[in-house]
Design a protein around this motif. Sequence first.
Motif, PDB file in Angstrom:
ATOM      1  N   UNK A 154       9.817 -50.521  -4.355  1.00 54.85           N
ATOM      2  CA  UNK A 154      10.371 -49.607  -5.340  1.00 54.85           C
ATOM      3  C   UNK A 154      10.522 -50.278  -6.700  1.00 54.85           C
ATOM      4  N   UNK A 155      10.970 -51.527  -6.695  1.00 54.92           N
ATOM      5  CA  UNK A 155      11.123 -52.257  -7.946  1.00 54.92           C
ATOM      6  C   UNK A 155       9.753 -52.522  -8.581  1.00 54.92           C
ATOM      7  N   UNK A 156       8.750 -52.794  -7.745  1.00 54.82           N
ATOM      8  CA  UNK A 156       7.391 -52.992  -8.253  1.00 54.82           C
ATOM      9  C   UNK A 156       6.899 -51.736  -8.957  1.00 54.82           C
ATOM     10  N   UNK A 157       7.120 -50.588  -8.325  1.00 52.70           N
ATOM     11  CA  UNK A 157       6.710 -49.322  -8.957  1.00 52.70           C
ATOM     12  C   UNK A 157       7.416 -49.124 -10.302  1.00 52.70           C
ATOM     13  N   UNK A 158       8.674 -49.473 -10.347  1.00 54.19           N
ATOM     14  CA  UNK A 158       9.468 -49.306 -11.582  1.00 54.19           C
ATOM     15  C   UNK A 158       8.887 -50.158 -12.712  1.00 54.19           C
ATOM     16  N   UNK A 159       8.615 -51.427 -12.434  1.00 53.70           N
ATOM     17  CA  UNK A 159       8.069 -52.308 -13.469  1.00 53.70           C
ATOM     18  C   UNK A 159       6.663 -51.878 -13.876  1.00 53.70           C
ATOM     19  N   UNK A 160       5.928 -51.344 -12.943  1.00 60.51           N
ATOM     20  CA  UNK A 160       4.539 -50.958 -13.223  1.00 60.51           C
ATOM     21  C   UNK A 160       4.465 -49.784 -14.197  1.00 60.51           C
ATOM     22  N   UNK A 161       5.526 -48.991 -14.276  1.00 64.29           N
ATOM     23  CA  UNK A 161       5.538 -47.854 -15.206  1.00 64.29           C
ATOM     24  C   UNK A 161       5.515 -48.311 -16.654  1.00 64.29           C
ATOM     25  N   UNK A 162       5.748 -49.587 -16.895  1.00 65.30           N
ATOM     26  CA  UNK A 162       5.758 -50.110 -18.256  1.00 65.30           C
ATOM     27  C   UNK A 162       4.346 -50.300 -18.819  1.00 65.30           C
ATOM     28  N   UNK A 163       3.336 -50.223 -17.971  1.00 69.27           N
ATOM     29  CA  UNK A 163       1.953 -50.387 -18.447  1.00 69.27           C
ATOM     30  C   UNK A 163       1.195 -49.077 -18.266  1.00 69.27           C
ATOM     31  N   UNK A 164       0.111 -48.931 -19.017  1.00 68.56           N
ATOM     32  CA  UNK A 164      -0.729 -47.725 -18.948  1.00 68.56           C
ATOM     33  C   UNK A 164      -1.738 -47.900 -17.808  1.00 68.56           C
ATOM     34  N   UNK A 165      -1.311 -47.587 -16.600  1.00 61.86           N
ATOM     35  CA  UNK A 165      -2.145 -47.849 -15.422  1.00 61.86           C
ATOM     36  C   UNK A 165      -3.492 -47.148 -15.517  1.00 61.86           C
ATOM     37  N   UNK A 166      -3.475 -45.843 -15.772  1.00 60.89           N
ATOM     38  CA  UNK A 166      -4.719 -45.065 -15.772  1.00 60.89           C
ATOM     39  C   UNK A 166      -5.650 -45.481 -16.909  1.00 60.89           C
ATOM     40  N   UNK A 167      -5.083 -45.675 -18.096  1.00 62.08           N
ATOM     41  CA  UNK A 167      -5.914 -46.048 -19.241  1.00 62.08           C
ATOM     42  C   UNK A 167      -6.542 -47.420 -19.073  1.00 62.08           C
ATOM     43  N   UNK A 168      -5.745 -48.375 -18.606  1.00 65.85           N
ATOM     44  CA  UNK A 168      -6.275 -49.722 -18.391  1.00 65.85           C
ATOM     45  C   UNK A 168      -7.340 -49.745 -17.303  1.00 65.85           C
ATOM     46  N   UNK A 169      -7.101 -48.981 -16.248  1.00 60.36           N
ATOM     47  CA  UNK A 169      -8.101 -48.899 -15.170  1.00 60.36           C
ATOM     48  C   UNK A 169      -9.419 -48.355 -15.682  1.00 60.36           C
ATOM     49  N   UNK A 170      -9.346 -47.256 -16.439  1.00 64.81           N
ATOM     50  CA  UNK A 170     -10.578 -46.619 -16.914  1.00 64.81           C
ATOM     51  C   UNK A 170     -11.350 -47.526 -17.849  1.00 64.81           C
ATOM     52  N   UNK A 171     -10.619 -48.249 -18.693  1.00 66.49           N
ATOM     53  CA  UNK A 171     -11.294 -49.165 -19.621  1.00 66.49           C
ATOM     54  C   UNK A 171     -12.014 -50.273 -18.861  1.00 66.49           C
ATOM     55  N   UNK A 172     -11.371 -50.773 -17.811  1.00 61.22           N
ATOM     56  CA  UNK A 172     -12.013 -51.809 -17.002  1.00 61.22           C
ATOM     57  C   UNK A 172     -13.238 -51.261 -16.273  1.00 61.22           C
ATOM     58  N   UNK A 173     -13.112 -50.067 -15.708  1.00 67.31           N
ATOM     59  CA  UNK A 173     -14.229 -49.465 -14.982  1.00 67.31           C
ATOM     60  C   UNK A 173     -15.403 -49.164 -15.916  1.00 67.31           C
ATOM     61  N   UNK A 174     -15.095 -48.801 -17.160  1.00 71.49           N
ATOM     62  CA  UNK A 174     -16.164 -48.532 -18.131  1.00 71.49           C
ATOM     63  C   UNK A 174     -16.924 -49.804 -18.506  1.00 71.49           C
ATOM     64  N   UNK A 175     -16.294 -50.966 -18.281  1.00 69.07           N
ATOM     65  CA  UNK A 175     -16.919 -52.214 -18.704  1.00 69.07           C
ATOM     66  C   UNK A 175     -17.564 -53.018 -17.590  1.00 69.07           C
ATOM     67  N   UNK A 176     -17.681 -52.448 -16.404  1.00 67.83           N
ATOM     68  CA  UNK A 176     -18.250 -53.217 -15.284  1.00 67.83           C
ATOM     69  C   UNK A 176     -19.744 -53.484 -15.504  1.00 67.83           C
TER      70      UNK A 176
END
Length: 405
Positions: free
Chosen positions: A360-382
Amino acid sequence: MQYTEIMVRYGELSTKGKNQRDFVNRLGGNIRKSLHAFPKLEVHPKRDRTHVTLNGEDSDAVIERLKQVFGIQNFSPSLKVDRTLDAIHQGVLEMMTEQLKPGMTFKINTRRSDHNFEMDTNELNEELGGFVLDNFPKAVVKMRKPDLILRVEVRNNGVFLSSETIQGAGGLPVGTAGKGTMMLSGGIDSPVASYLGMKRGVDMEMVHFFSPPYTSEQALAKAKELTSKLAAFGGSLQFIQVPFTKIQEEIKEKVPEGYLMTVQRRMMLRIAVALAKKRGGKAIFNGESLGQVASQTMESMEAINDVTNMPILRPVISLDKTEIIKQAEQIGTYDLSILPFEDCCTIFAPPAPKTRPDTERTRYYEKRIDVEGLMQEALDGIEISEIKPDQNFLNQNEDVFAELL
């Protein structure tokens, strides 16, 4: 000696019933890809065995490569001669001169797929046994457990002589158990996990995260060279390099130090799952071994696995470091794995990561980053490439490579 053909025999494939043909065809394709460096040879998969016709290729080099291909129980290098007694005598003399030493025992074992040949099995056994004794008077015939068995196979297209059975890698042909996505670092464990998964027939795609400028070009080349080593067991492998710099920088900036590693690995797993779903992968593989390092606890695995319901398989989960190192040495990846080129798992590593992170604490801290945006940018650069056996990716740094080894 220079052989003309190699007869490949199957292990588990013989139990596959109605699916046997698919398994045999897959093995034939894997053999062709694994032997891509020998353009003149021909591979002919059959129901009971595969015939590799060398056509003048270096038999010793081909034998070394075949030892690594999963799905092969054993194989015998063979010498093809014409279907005349004189030609058979000449071939037997050549083979026995090289292999039959004084005092050794031997026997002749003849098989005929062509029953129209002028001599039957017993006649040919007696004829060739007498010929050997005439030319090697110190040899001794022994029917049970001789030192050397000369196998004579009479076919429509020639007579094939063999006297050696070489153990293969066993297992199942790569690709017969579906596709898996391997999270490949540059360390010791994940190449061994890849090997073990491939041995059970999994067609691995290697996903490697790299973070320039924090990780070097040598680190990326090392991961590709490890993939080339592993490609020998199945023919070729897809290598997917994922840019991970921006994700790591944002996690370091916004997530508490103790949870850096957990959130980072959750992001890696999300990306690996997205790639697997897009490319037909059925499971994620990694090199985690329970309790080997502080972060590889069940609590940590639970917090990381929380991002997906796709199966996550860990082939080395129950092995200790000594066992993993021994396997790495056997498959030829250890010396590469210990080269000191940092991968992205080691940069920004906190001195004291949470060994039992709370989900639960991991999920809370993870909300501080743009998960979807960062993922998509990485996937676009493979970047995706096919890697074959014997490719050299560190050749531009040969002096450094040699010095480190």
